[in-house]
Scaffold this motif. Structure first.
Motif, short mmCIF file in Angstrom:
data_model
loop_
_atom_site.label_atom_id
_atom_site.label_comp_id
_atom_site.label_asym_id
_atom_site.label_seq_id
_atom_site.Cartn_x
_atom_site.Cartn_y
_atom_site.Cartn_z
N GLU A 276 19.30 7.80 -5.71
CA GLU A 276 19.73 6.32 -5.49
C GLU A 276 18.72 5.55 -4.89
O GLU A 276 17.82 6.13 -3.93
N ARG A 277 18.23 4.30 -5.26
CA ARG A 277 17.38 3.37 -4.49
C ARG A 277 17.85 1.99 -4.80
O ARG A 277 17.90 1.44 -5.56
N GLU A 278 17.98 1.24 -3.64
CA GLU A 278 18.55 0.20 -3.53
C GLU A 278 17.69 -0.70 -2.58
O GLU A 278 17.26 -0.46 -1.49
N THR A 279 17.15 -1.88 -3.12
CA THR A 279 16.21 -2.72 -2.34
C THR A 279 17.04 -3.90 -1.40
O THR A 279 17.91 -4.31 -2.07
N GLN A 280 16.64 -3.87 -0.20
CA GLN A 280 17.54 -4.78 0.73
C GLN A 280 16.65 -5.65 1.28
O GLN A 280 15.27 -5.38 1.87
N ILE A 281 16.89 -7.18 1.11
CA ILE A 281 15.86 -7.90 1.95
C ILE A 281 16.87 -8.66 2.96
O ILE A 281 17.68 -9.54 2.60
N ALA A 282 16.59 -8.32 4.14
CA ALA A 282 17.27 -9.05 5.16
C ALA A 282 16.75 -10.02 5.92
O ALA A 282 16.74 -9.73 7.35
N GLY A 283 16.05 -11.09 5.50
CA GLY A 283 15.48 -11.96 6.32
C GLY A 283 14.05 -11.65 6.59
O GLY A 283 13.45 -12.67 7.28
N GLY A 284 13.41 -10.45 6.38
CA GLY A 284 12.21 -10.12 6.77
C GLY A 284 11.11 -10.48 5.70
O GLY A 284 11.67 -10.81 4.52
N ILE A 285 10.00 -10.34 5.77
CA ILE A 285 8.91 -10.64 4.70
C ILE A 285 8.95 -9.29 3.85
O ILE A 285 8.60 -9.36 2.80
N LEU A 286 9.14 -7.97 4.66
CA LEU A 286 8.81 -6.73 3.78
C LEU A 286 10.19 -6.30 3.05
O LEU A 286 11.07 -6.19 4.14
N PRO A 287 10.27 -6.03 2.09
CA PRO A 287 11.76 -5.42 1.55
C PRO A 287 11.85 -3.97 2.27
O PRO A 287 10.86 -3.31 2.38
N GLU A 288 13.14 -3.69 2.50
CA GLU A 288 13.61 -2.37 2.87
C GLU A 288 14.19 -1.68 1.59
O GLU A 288 15.02 -2.21 1.01
N ILE A 289 14.01 -0.52 1.38
CA ILE A 289 14.38 0.09 0.35
C ILE A 289 15.37 1.48 0.89
O ILE A 289 14.94 2.27 1.70
N LEU A 290 16.54 1.07 0.43
CA LEU A 290 17.78 2.23 1.04
C LEU A 290 17.38 3.38 -0.13
O LEU A 290 17.71 3.32 -1.27
N ILE A 291 16.96 4.75 0.35
CA ILE A 291 16.63 5.78 -0.40
C ILE A 291 17.78 6.87 -0.22
O ILE A 291 18.36 7.25 0.97
N SER B 43 0.73 -1.35 -0.06
CA SER B 43 -0.01 -0.05 -0.19
C SER B 43 0.65 1.18 -0.01
O SER B 43 0.27 2.41 -0.22
N ASP B 44 2.22 1.04 0.18
CA ASP B 44 3.01 2.30 0.13
C ASP B 44 3.40 2.64 -1.21
O ASP B 44 3.46 1.82 -2.18
N PRO B 45 3.52 4.10 -1.26
CA PRO B 45 3.81 4.68 -2.83
C PRO B 45 5.43 4.20 -3.03
O PRO B 45 6.31 3.78 -2.15
N VAL B 46 5.63 3.80 -4.30
CA VAL B 46 6.85 3.54 -4.87
C VAL B 46 7.63 4.73 -5.05
O VAL B 46 7.57 5.49 -5.95
N LEU B 47 8.88 4.87 -4.46
CA LEU B 47 9.53 6.09 -4.40
C LEU B 47 10.71 5.73 -5.72
O LEU B 47 11.27 4.68 -5.66
N ALA B 48 10.61 6.54 -6.53
CA ALA B 48 11.65 6.11 -7.86
C ALA B 48 12.61 7.33 -7.95
O ALA B 48 12.77 8.60 -7.48
N LEU B 49 13.64 6.79 -8.58
CA LEU B 49 14.54 7.84 -8.94
C LEU B 49 14.17 9.14 -9.71
O LEU B 49 13.32 9.04 -10.61
#
Length: 154
Positions: free
Chosen positions: A73-88, A47-53
């Motif tokens: 810069e936008r980097e997707t990180q998946i660190a064992g959780g269900i939800l991806p984290e995005i480094l902005i 449901s969150d907006p997708v932040l884009a370059l």
């Protein structure tokens, strides 16, 4: 910074503060020729907006605007959780200002008039010269050979 005093807005109005992992927020405000930057991690849900370059990011602290810029810069990180984290990562408005290169020669002009022409000719119209003061002297000659706008103004 305490999360309750800081608000992050996307595209000028959408408040994304609830999606921010506050321990990740890093703001580097620089008063020199360097670019100010901000970095933070958001938890991305469907449901969150997708932040884009290229998107606009604004940060407010206690209602005061402290940073405005463009996502670079936008980097997707998946660190064992269900939800991806995005480094902005976002850079200040100089990133937007430098989308064109200045290739022009100026002679016998006040620095104010040179900057006015550069901003009018090489930016998208969203920048002003409201705080640029007249030098009250003439620059004999200056030539810019495909310089970024921020470098030409410096």
């Amino acid at each position: 910074m305490p999360a309750d005093a800081v608000q992050i807005k996307w595209k000028g109005s959408a408040d994304i503060s609830n999606s921010v992992h506050w321990d990740s927020l890093q703001i580097s405000l620089v008063l020199t020729k360097e670019i100010s930057k901000v970095q933070f991690v958001i938890h991305q849900t469907s449901s969150d907006p997708v932040l884009a370059l290229g998107d606009q990011i604004d940060i407010y602290q206690n209602g005061m605007h402290v940073f405005g810029g463009t996502i670079t810069e936008r980097e997707t990180q998946i660190a064992g959780g269900i939800l991806p984290e995005i480094l902005i990562t976002a850079a200040d408005w100089s990133f937007k200002m430098d989308t064109k290169l200045v290739a022009r020669t100026y002679a016998q002009m006040d620095p104010h008039d040179i900057i006015a022409d550069i901003v009018a000719s090489y930016t998208d119209g969203s920048f002003t010269i409201n705080n640029v003061q007249r030098g009250n002297f003439l620059i004999p000659s200056v030539k810019f050979n495909y310089e970024p706008v921020t470098k030409a103004i410096q």
